[in-house]
Design an enzyme around this catalytic site. Structure first.
Site, PDB file in Angstrom:
ATOM      1  N   GLU A  15     172.851  65.205  -4.898  1.00  0.00           N
ATOM      2  CA  GLU A  15     172.363  65.847  -5.768  1.00  0.00           C
ATOM      3  C   GLU A  15     171.876  65.027  -7.181  1.00  0.00           C
ATOM      4  O   GLU A  15     172.015  65.299  -8.174  1.00  0.00           O
ATOM      5  CB  GLU A  15     173.612  66.809  -6.651  1.00  0.00           C
ATOM      6  CG  GLU A  15     174.018  67.659  -5.307  1.00  0.00           C
ATOM      7  CD  GLU A  15     175.278  68.671  -5.950  1.00  0.00           C
ATOM      8  OE1 GLU A  15     175.150  69.225  -6.848  1.00  0.00           O
ATOM      9  OE2 GLU A  15     176.468  68.425  -5.438  1.00  0.00           O
ATOM     10  N   SER A 156     175.220  72.634  -4.988  1.00  0.00           N
ATOM     11  CA  SER A 156     173.856  73.079  -5.109  1.00  0.00           C
ATOM     12  C   SER A 156     173.339  73.675  -3.784  1.00  0.00           C
ATOM     13  O   SER A 156     172.097  73.605  -3.310  1.00  0.00           O
ATOM     14  CB  SER A 156     172.880  71.939  -5.377  1.00  0.00           C
ATOM     15  OG  SER A 156     173.142  71.193  -6.566  1.00  0.00           O
ATOM     16  N   TYR A 229     166.553  75.902  -7.911  1.00  0.00           N
ATOM     17  CA  TYR A 229     165.744  75.135  -8.393  1.00  0.00           C
ATOM     18  C   TYR A 229     164.399  75.322  -8.619  1.00  0.00           C
ATOM     19  O   TYR A 229     163.856  74.629  -9.431  1.00  0.00           O
ATOM     20  CB  TYR A 229     166.345  73.741  -8.097  1.00  0.00           C
ATOM     21  CG  TYR A 229     167.535  73.359  -8.331  1.00  0.00           C
ATOM     22  CD1 TYR A 229     168.388  73.267  -9.656  1.00  0.00           C
ATOM     23  CD2 TYR A 229     168.639  73.492  -7.195  1.00  0.00           C
ATOM     24  CE1 TYR A 229     169.895  72.908  -9.791  1.00  0.00           C
ATOM     25  CE2 TYR A 229     170.171  73.118  -7.211  1.00  0.00           C
ATOM     26  CZ  TYR A 229     170.513  72.824  -8.658  1.00  0.00           C
ATOM     27  OH  TYR A 229     171.838  72.799  -8.601  1.00  0.00           O
ATOM     28  N   ARG A 267     182.378  76.911 -14.319  1.00  0.00           N
ATOM     29  CA  ARG A 267     181.397  78.263 -13.782  1.00  0.00           C
ATOM     30  C   ARG A 267     182.204  78.826 -12.344  1.00  0.00           C
ATOM     31  O   ARG A 267     182.551  77.969 -11.463  1.00  0.00           O
ATOM     32  CB  ARG A 267     180.095  77.940 -13.511  1.00  0.00           C
ATOM     33  CG  ARG A 267     179.255  79.211 -13.413  1.00  0.00           C
ATOM     34  CD  ARG A 267     177.845  78.824 -13.129  1.00  0.00           C
ATOM     35  NE  ARG A 267     177.712  78.834 -11.486  1.00  0.00           N
ATOM     36  CZ  ARG A 267     177.305  77.675 -11.064  1.00  0.00           C
ATOM     37  NH1 ARG A 267     176.339  76.837 -11.555  1.00  0.00           N
ATOM     38  NH2 ARG A 267     177.147  77.586  -9.674  1.00  0.00           N
ATOM     39  N   ASP A 269     181.824  81.629  -9.343  1.00  0.00           N
ATOM     40  CA  ASP A 269     180.941  82.280  -8.960  1.00  0.00           C
ATOM     41  C   ASP A 269     181.590  83.452  -8.078  1.00  0.00           C
ATOM     42  O   ASP A 269     182.543  83.136  -7.247  1.00  0.00           O
ATOM     43  CB  ASP A 269     180.067  81.878  -7.907  1.00  0.00           C
ATOM     44  CG  ASP A 269     179.110  80.484  -8.577  1.00  0.00           C
ATOM     45  OD1 ASP A 269     179.283  80.761 -10.076  1.00  0.00           O
ATOM     46  OD2 ASP A 269     178.864  79.586  -7.922  1.00  0.00           O
ATOM     47  N   GLU A 317     183.043  80.657  -5.078  1.00  0.00           N
ATOM     48  CA  GLU A 317     182.966  79.144  -5.417  1.00  0.00           C
ATOM     49  C   GLU A 317     183.439  78.707  -6.808  1.00  0.00           C
ATOM     50  O   GLU A 317     182.982  79.860  -7.762  1.00  0.00           O
ATOM     51  CB  GLU A 317     181.687  78.379  -4.783  1.00  0.00           C
ATOM     52  CG  GLU A 317     181.656  78.223  -3.234  1.00  0.00           C
ATOM     53  CD  GLU A 317     180.334  77.905  -2.915  1.00  0.00           C
ATOM     54  OE1 GLU A 317     179.784  76.926  -3.594  1.00  0.00           O
ATOM     55  OE2 GLU A 317     179.963  77.910  -1.777  1.00  0.00           O
ATOM     56  N   ASN A 319     182.458  75.566  -9.950  1.00  0.00           N
ATOM     57  CA  ASN A 319     181.753  74.403 -10.279  1.00  0.00           C
ATOM     58  C   ASN A 319     182.292  73.858 -11.299  1.00  0.00           C
ATOM     59  O   ASN A 319     182.100  74.342 -12.448  1.00  0.00           O
ATOM     60  CB  ASN A 319     180.143  74.929 -10.331  1.00  0.00           C
ATOM     61  CG  ASN A 319     179.394  73.581 -10.279  1.00  0.00           C
ATOM     62  OD1 ASN A 319     179.443  72.709 -10.849  1.00  0.00           O
ATOM     63  ND2 ASN A 319     178.099  73.788  -9.451  1.00  0.00           N
ATOM     64  N   GLY A 323     175.279  72.952 -13.280  1.00  0.00           N
ATOM     65  CA  GLY A 323     173.868  72.767 -13.912  1.00  0.00           C
ATOM     66  C   GLY A 323     173.724  72.749 -15.339  1.00  0.00           C
ATOM     67  O   GLY A 323     174.115  73.701 -15.795  1.00  0.00           O
TER      68      GLY A 323
END
Length: 359
Positions: A15, A156, A229, A267, A269, A317, A319, A323
């Protein structure tokens, strides 16, 4: 007097380029009157650079140790997984974001699932495979199809694939093991995909932002690297949810923050499961919805053994450093909540300045 701030980015993980994009956005939005900024880049080859000049590791560490705050804009292994955080703790310098434990636990999807489940949060059914291990027939029957195959310690969506037929599994395992020898095979959850950003304010208040719903383009089977992305995914902020569901997913995100011992940001999800009849495994022994070894597939059809409300969100998940480009979910969620990108950076940096590094 301006605050000495180092933005640390790059790294040796897959990444690397994502990290450079996040750092570029952070650097562009920092208030240069408030911060005296030093750029510290770790090349793909492990070479360190300070403000564009190659330096030795001892010299780079001396620069980091001289900062008031370090902002690690690193994604994936060697950066987001607690390794750099442990180095910064050793240097005795304050830094933005999660600590060693939360970074390491949040990076490993299998460990994350265990911690979330222990805290009473719902997660998808899954099996962790070590190097050379294969999914047993019993686990195939228990999980059913489709499944997702993921590297346990990568982000990612690198190395992630969807398996709709069991003959696809060996190729999916090879792809995942290119990123990490430890692999997670999870039963797919059918439902709406929602992200929730969690932010810790300098006064210790923890807030969840407005939920974001992800819609992937028809060319993507799921929210993969390209959709993330290359601009293919569509983000709806706030997601079109009723107030009760909005509060529910925000609550679950904050509970995940606490379960992992996070600080600063996270974050989360989630999936909102689609209502419908139970879905047992499609074929073979166990088609009655029960694993031959006695592990129930689950009345909700998701194979997670959940016995509570079938509408309970599934935490997919987390994070620990999401990002940070201007197009990324985390900054966009907080922009929708009225916190502009520069202000978001100020909040995170102020929070880090109030954190005492471990001795």
């Amino acid at each position: 007097m301006s605050i000495r701030l180092a933005v640390l980015y790059g790294g040796r993980s897959s990444e690397h380029e994502v990290s450079r994009r996040s750092a570029a956005s952070i650097l562009a939005h920092l208030d240069r009157e408030a911060y005296r900024v030093t750029e510290v880049l770790i090349g793909r080859d492990g070479q360190w650079h300070v403000d564009g000049e190659p330096v030795t590791l001892p010299a780079a560490l001396a620069v980091l140790a001289d900062q008031d705050v370090v902002f690690p804009a690193l994604h994936g292994p060697y950066g987001e997984d607690g390794s750099v955080q442990s180095m910064l703790e050793w240097l005795g310098v304050r830094y933005v974001g999660n600590g060693v434990f939360a970074g390491a636990a949040g990076m490993d999807k299998a460990v994350t699932k265990k911690l979330l489940s222990a805290a009473g949060l719902r997660v998808a059914a899954g099996v962790t495979l070590g190097p050379g291990e294969f999914l047993s027939r019993a686990d195939q029957r228990r999980l059913g199809l489709p499944v997702f195959v993921k590297p346990a310690r990568a982000g990612s969506s690198i190395g992630v694939s969807r398996v709709d037929e069991w003959w696809q599994l060996p190729t999916a395992l090879l792809l995942a093991r290119d990123a990490d020898p430890k692999v997670l095979v999870e039963r797919a959850v059918s439902g709406r995909e929602v992200d929730v950003a969690v932010l810790e304010h300098p006064d210790g208040r923890i807030e969840a932002g407005p939920p974001l719903e992800i819609t992937v383009p028809p060319t993507s089977a799921f929210f993969d690297y390209s959709a993330k992305y290359d601009g293919g995914a569509v983000f709806q902020i706030p997601a079109e949810l009723d107030p009760a569901t909005t509060r529910l997913v925000q609550d679950r995100a904050i509970r995940a923050f606490h379960a992992l011992g996070c600080r600063g940001l996270l974050r989360v999800d989630l999936f909102l499961p689609e209502p419908g009849p139970a879905q047992g495994p499609a074929t073979g022994d166990g088609a009655d919805g029960n694993d031959p070894n006695g592990s129930d597939v689950g009345a909700d059809g998701h194979g997670d053994g959940w016995v509570g409300d079938p509408a309970e969100p599934v935490v997919n998940e987390v994070n620990t450093f999401p990002g940070f480009t201007s197009a990324s979910q985390f900054p966009r969620i907080w922009a929708q909540a009225g916190i502009a990108f520069p202000d978001l950076l100020d909040i995170l940096i102020a929070g880090a300045r109030g954190t005492v590094p471990a001795s």
